[in-house]
Design an enzyme around this catalytic site. Structure first.
Site, PDB file in Angstrom:
ATOM      1  N   LYS A 112     -70.317   4.846  35.258  1.00 42.66           N
ATOM      2  CA  LYS A 112     -70.207   5.896  36.373  1.00 42.66           C
ATOM      3  C   LYS A 112     -71.579   6.980  36.332  1.00 42.66           C
ATOM      4  O   LYS A 112     -72.281   7.314  36.914  1.00 42.66           O
ATOM      5  CB  LYS A 112     -69.271   6.396  36.765  1.00 42.66           C
ATOM      6  CG  LYS A 112     -68.282   5.444  37.472  1.00 42.66           C
ATOM      7  CD  LYS A 112     -67.213   6.018  38.511  1.00 42.66           C
ATOM      8  CE  LYS A 112     -66.546   4.952  39.382  1.00 42.66           C
ATOM      9  NZ  LYS A 112     -65.405   5.386  39.914  1.00 42.66           N
ATOM     10  N   LYS A 195     -68.541  -6.661  37.683  1.00 43.56           N
ATOM     11  CA  LYS A 195     -67.377  -6.700  38.498  1.00 43.56           C
ATOM     12  C   LYS A 195     -67.650  -6.525  39.924  1.00 43.56           C
ATOM     13  O   LYS A 195     -68.630  -5.589  40.373  1.00 43.56           O
ATOM     14  CB  LYS A 195     -66.297  -6.043  38.023  1.00 43.56           C
ATOM     15  CG  LYS A 195     -66.446  -4.346  38.256  1.00 43.56           C
ATOM     16  CD  LYS A 195     -65.322  -3.622  37.808  1.00 43.56           C
ATOM     17  CE  LYS A 195     -65.618  -2.168  38.130  1.00 43.56           C
ATOM     18  NZ  LYS A 195     -64.446  -1.183  38.084  1.00 43.56           N
ATOM     19  N   LYS A 198     -66.586  -1.430  44.742  1.00 41.58           N
ATOM     20  CA  LYS A 198     -66.777  -0.564  45.882  1.00 41.58           C
ATOM     21  C   LYS A 198     -67.925  -0.044  46.112  1.00 41.58           C
ATOM     22  O   LYS A 198     -68.548   0.370  47.280  1.00 41.58           O
ATOM     23  CB  LYS A 198     -65.542   0.272  45.956  1.00 41.58           C
ATOM     24  CG  LYS A 198     -64.264  -0.224  46.276  1.00 41.58           C
ATOM     25  CD  LYS A 198     -63.199   0.864  46.666  1.00 41.58           C
ATOM     26  CE  LYS A 198     -62.793   1.419  45.405  1.00 41.58           C
ATOM     27  NZ  LYS A 198     -61.327   1.826  45.487  1.00 41.58           N
TER      28      LYS A 198
HETATM   29  P1  TYM Z   1     -59.901   1.742  42.276  1.00 40.28           P
HETATM   30  O1  TYM Z   1     -59.590   2.380  43.247  1.00 40.28           O
HETATM   31  O2  TYM Z   1     -61.184   1.775  41.442  1.00 40.28           O
HETATM   32  O3  TYM Z   1     -59.332   0.100  42.287  1.00 40.28           O
HETATM   33  C1  TYM Z   1     -57.894  -0.043  42.626  1.00 40.28           C
HETATM   34  C2  TYM Z   1     -57.495  -1.525  42.015  1.00 40.28           C
HETATM   35  O4  TYM Z   1     -58.295  -2.596  42.138  1.00 40.28           O
HETATM   36  C3  TYM Z   1     -58.621  -3.284  41.118  1.00 40.28           C
HETATM   37  N1  TYM Z   1     -60.002  -3.702  40.811  1.00 40.28           N
HETATM   38  C4  TYM Z   1     -60.279  -5.047  40.614  1.00 40.28           C
HETATM   39  N2  TYM Z   1     -59.621  -5.950  40.158  1.00 40.28           N
HETATM   40  C5  TYM Z   1     -60.068  -7.036  39.798  1.00 40.28           C
HETATM   41  N3  TYM Z   1     -61.682  -7.370  40.185  1.00 40.28           N
HETATM   42  C6  TYM Z   1     -62.197  -6.426  40.649  1.00 40.28           C
HETATM   43  N4  TYM Z   1     -63.492  -6.659  40.792  1.00 40.28           N
HETATM   44  C7  TYM Z   1     -61.793  -5.246  40.869  1.00 40.28           C
HETATM   45  N5  TYM Z   1     -62.411  -3.881  41.308  1.00 40.28           N
HETATM   46  C8  TYM Z   1     -61.205  -3.011  41.378  1.00 40.28           C
HETATM   47  C9  TYM Z   1     -58.593  -2.039  39.914  1.00 40.28           C
HETATM   48  O5  TYM Z   1     -58.351  -2.450  38.679  1.00 40.28           O
HETATM   49  C10 TYM Z   1     -57.274  -1.337  40.483  1.00 40.28           C
HETATM   50  O6  TYM Z   1     -56.330  -1.738  40.000  1.00 40.28           O
HETATM   51  N6  TYM Z   1     -58.179   4.972  38.570  1.00 40.28           N
HETATM   52  C11 TYM Z   1     -57.883   3.878  39.560  1.00 40.28           C
HETATM   53  C12 TYM Z   1     -56.669   4.294  40.520  1.00 40.28           C
HETATM   54  C13 TYM Z   1     -55.724   4.943  39.906  1.00 40.28           C
HETATM   55  C14 TYM Z   1     -54.372   4.400  39.569  1.00 40.28           C
HETATM   56  C15 TYM Z   1     -53.549   5.442  39.090  1.00 40.28           C
HETATM   57  C16 TYM Z   1     -54.089   3.105  39.122  1.00 40.28           C
HETATM   58  C17 TYM Z   1     -55.285   6.151  39.832  1.00 40.28           C
HETATM   59  N7  TYM Z   1     -54.047   6.632  39.393  1.00 40.28           N
HETATM   60  C18 TYM Z   1     -52.270   5.152  38.665  1.00 40.28           C
HETATM   61  C19 TYM Z   1     -52.887   2.658  38.594  1.00 40.28           C
HETATM   62  C20 TYM Z   1     -51.956   3.698  38.393  1.00 40.28           C
HETATM   63  C21 TYM Z   1     -59.134   3.349  40.327  1.00 40.28           C
HETATM   64  O7  TYM Z   1     -60.280   4.048  40.368  1.00 40.28           O
HETATM   65  O8  TYM Z   1     -58.959   2.208  40.870  1.00 40.28           O
END
Ligand code: TYM
Length: 327
Positions: A112, A195, A198
């Site tokens: 990022k 990957k 978003k």
């Molecule tokens: P975030 O918002 O980027 O993504 C949310 C969830 O989607 C999964 N993900 C994917 N899985 C498979 N293929 C992809 N291309 C893909 N893109 C995203 C992510 O692995 C995630 O599970 N830091 C985290 C949010 C968070 C969190 C937490 C998660 C904050 N606190 C505590 C678990 C526990 C995040 O930015 O996810």
């Protein structure tokens, strides 16, 4: 006593099939077996600039997406991260034991921050995995169901939990991360080496959960494929493998069944059918989403925050005492 799971999604950008297949679809099955906490992590979203009105709208939308996906508020606790102040408090305390060297290693931060000028990269972006560790440790979480890209952050959570326990005495449960096999990383449609994301520049990178049928068909037609014309599930055909994974996860057919269905046909037929598989998932999903009112979701989030606060406060009392903060 049921074991606990905790997971969350940031209210930023367009939620896509990767988020659904990597994270939410795992949650659906786990919510029956575990005591589940699903959070909309708005404090994580503000580690990059957000429009305030848009952030509020997105926060509600993500919560509605949880409900429309089948997360059941009678079984699971749904809430907004900023509604439970203990997240920021524990995040701060964990900052005091996290090391620069722990955070410097984080791949997501490196990716990022590489996109912006070094002088403008925010501390929040750097520190974000510590806040995530706080989210998880606060609830004595046993299992964290996420996509593979978040596993490094779960590993850091384990490190910080152990470090705190060693220094101040047993306080936190050390959680395990969990990824689903095929859904662990859904790759970008326009580049199978990255990957699905978003924050991608091109909308041909992803299928958004809000895409209409025509958009889905267009994006799948344009999706990159590998050389050759047979439908085979193989590591040396990463683009096709990714499309077959999406097909398999949404249709509940095995990847071998899908290969068998397309013996003798080419990419054209396969892609036409894949688009329809996605459309038949998205259409009823979007219909459910449309019918959830703001009032309904706000009531769920309010009840969820009350429950989460109760649990978080008990843990924070213990943490404050262990650290030596005056009661
Ligand atoms: P975030 O918002 O980027 O993504 C949310 C969830 O989607 C999964 N993900 C994917 N899985 C498979 N293929 C992809 N291309 C893909 N893109 C995203 C992510 O692995 C995630 O599970 N830091 C985290 C949010 C968070 C969190 C937490 C998660 C904050 N606190 C505590 C678990 C526990 C995040 O930015 O996810």
């Amino acid at each position: 006593m049921k074991q606990r799971i905790f997971s969350g999604i940031q209210p930023s950008g367009n939620l896509h099939l990767g988020n659904y297949l990597g994270a939410i679809s795992q949650w659906l099955t786990l919510q029956d077996e575990y005591e589940a906490f699903f959070c909309v992590v708005d404090l994580h979203a503000i580690t990059v600039p957000q429009d305030p009105a848009e952030l509020r709208r997105k926060t509600l939308e993500i919560a509605k997406i949880y409900l429309a996906s089948g997360i059941d508020p009678m079984k699971s606790t749904l809430f907004v991260q900023s509604h439970v102040q203990a997240h920021t408090e524990l995040g701060w305390i964990l900052n005091t034991i996290a090391r620069f060297s722990d955070l410097e290693k984080m791949t997501q931060f490196k990716d990022k921050s590489a996109k912006s000028e070094k002088e403008t990269v925010g501390i929040g972006l750097f520190d974000y995995p510590v806040l995530m560790a706080g989210d998880i440790l606060l609830y004595d979480t046993n299992v964290v169901p996420v996509g593979k890209d978040q596993m490094q952050h779960v590993e850091l959570t384990r490190t910080l939990g152990r470090r705190f326990n060693e220094r101040f005495g047993e306080t936190f449960v050390i959680p395990e991360g969990r990824v689903s096999k095929e859904g662990q990383v859904i790759m970008a449609l326009d580049d199978p080496t990255k990957k699905m994301s978003k924050s991608a520049e091109s909308e041909y990178n992803y299928i958004a959960l809000s895409d209409d049928a025509e958009t889905v068909r267009k994006k799948i037609r344009k999706a990159v494929t590998d050389s050759g014309s047979e439908i085979v599930y193989a590591d040396n055909k990463p683009a096709l493998k990714n499309l077959i994974n999406i097909y398999s996860l949404l249709s509940h057919k095995t990847t071998a069944d899908i290969e068998a269905m397309y013996v003798g046909s080419g990419y054209g037929d396969f892609k036409t059918d894949l688009a329809e598989v996605i459309v038949s998932f998205l259409t009823p999903f979007q219909e459910r989403l449309k019918n959830i009112s703001d009032e309904e979701v706000l009531a769920v989030l309010k009840a969820g925050a009350e429950k989460a606060k109760g649990i978080a406060e008990v843990k924070m009392k213990q943490v404050r005492e262990r650290v030596g903060l005056l009661a």
